[in-house]
Design an enzyme around this catalytic site. Structure first.
Site, short mmCIF file in Angstrom:
data_model
loop_
_atom_site.label_atom_id
_atom_site.label_comp_id
_atom_site.label_asym_id
_atom_site.label_seq_id
_atom_site.Cartn_x
_atom_site.Cartn_y
_atom_site.Cartn_z
N HIS A 86 -39.94 -23.00 -44.71
CA HIS A 86 -40.46 -24.32 -45.11
C HIS A 86 -39.46 -25.03 -46.02
O HIS A 86 -39.09 -26.19 -45.78
CB HIS A 86 -41.80 -24.12 -45.84
CG HIS A 86 -42.46 -25.40 -46.24
ND1 HIS A 86 -43.58 -25.89 -45.61
CD2 HIS A 86 -42.17 -26.30 -47.22
CE1 HIS A 86 -43.94 -27.03 -46.17
NE2 HIS A 86 -43.10 -27.30 -47.16
N GLU A 87 -39.01 -24.33 -47.06
CA GLU A 87 -38.09 -24.96 -48.01
C GLU A 87 -36.69 -25.14 -47.42
O GLU A 87 -36.02 -26.13 -47.68
CB GLU A 87 -38.02 -24.14 -49.31
CG GLU A 87 -39.35 -24.02 -50.04
CD GLU A 87 -39.97 -25.37 -50.36
OE1 GLU A 87 -39.23 -26.34 -50.61
OE2 GLU A 87 -41.22 -25.46 -50.34
N HIS A 110 -36.67 -28.34 -45.39
CA HIS A 110 -36.49 -29.52 -46.24
C HIS A 110 -35.02 -29.70 -46.59
O HIS A 110 -34.46 -30.81 -46.48
CB HIS A 110 -37.28 -29.36 -47.55
CG HIS A 110 -38.75 -29.56 -47.41
ND1 HIS A 110 -39.32 -30.61 -46.72
CD2 HIS A 110 -39.80 -28.85 -47.92
CE1 HIS A 110 -40.64 -30.53 -46.80
NE2 HIS A 110 -40.96 -29.46 -47.52
#
Length: 214
Positions: free
Chosen positions: A26-27, A30
């Site tokens: 997820h990170e 980003h």
């Protein structure tokens, strides 16, 4: 010990593995999309990596095991490095939840095809948890409440003047978010969303895989 956890001791290994994978991707998503749009901030701070150590927040990880919700370390983004801040901002915010959606789809696919080839029970339970928790993270992070990704997307969709107004009230929005998540209000606000959307997403996977491979 089990009474202090949001999950059973039997589920705990699967939850921990799933969270490490889910939070890390997820990170990273980003950071990667921000980097592709010209922002080196996350890369310069060592966040453009799949090493979980750089993404997991100790308190946020412990809380999700105890309270059922938590967080990873937010990826730093400098919008001034984007040529088109609004479009890039939307895509950067969307990248995180989409990564969880992709992981959930992969987990469903593995379970779908494992019916014919057979798979040890440990891995069946693991991929079931991968499917469920990543769908939860996908839906949860798209809620339009600060500090979630869904709120950041709304910020970039509205006009600059509206964005300024939203920023002024953001601190109250975060407080409201915590009240909704921590208190019994959760049962009447967020829980109904999950009870409708989560089964719909999984049913969508089932329909797609049955259509393509059934």
């Amino acid at each position: 010990m089990e009474r202090f956890l949001a999950f059973s001791l039997q589920e705990l290994p699967f939850v921990i593995i799933t969270l490490v994978v889910a939070f890390t991707f997820h990170e990273f998503a980003h950071a990667y999309v921000a980097y592709k749009f010209g922002d080196d901030t996350a890369k310069d701070q060592g966040r453009l990596t799949l090493n979980p150590v750089h993404h997991l927040d100790p308190i946020g990880t412990i809380l999700i095991l105890i309270a059922g919700f938590g967080w990873a370390r937010p990826v730093p983004v400098n919008r001034r490095n984007f040529q088109n801040p609004r479009l890039a901002g939307i895509l950067v915010s969307l990248a995180g939840p989409l990564s969880n959606f992709v992981i959930a789809a992969i987990a469903y696919g593995i379970l779908f095809f494992s019916v014919d080839v057979g798979m040890p029970p440990f891995f069946i339970d693991l991929f079931k948890m991968m499917l469920w928790l990543n769908v939860v993270l996908f839906v949860f992070n798209l809620l339009p409440l600060p500090p979630l990704d869904g709120y950041r997307i709304i910020e970039d969709l509205v006009s600059p003047s509206t964005r300024i107004k939203l920023t002024q009230y953001e601190q109250f929005g975060t407080l409201i978010f915590l009240i909704i998540v921590i208190t019994p209000l959760y049962q009447y606000t967020i829980q109904p969303i999950f009870s409708i959307i989560l089964p719909a997403v999984i049913q969508g996977f089932d329909t797609v895989f049955m259509t393509l491979f059934g």
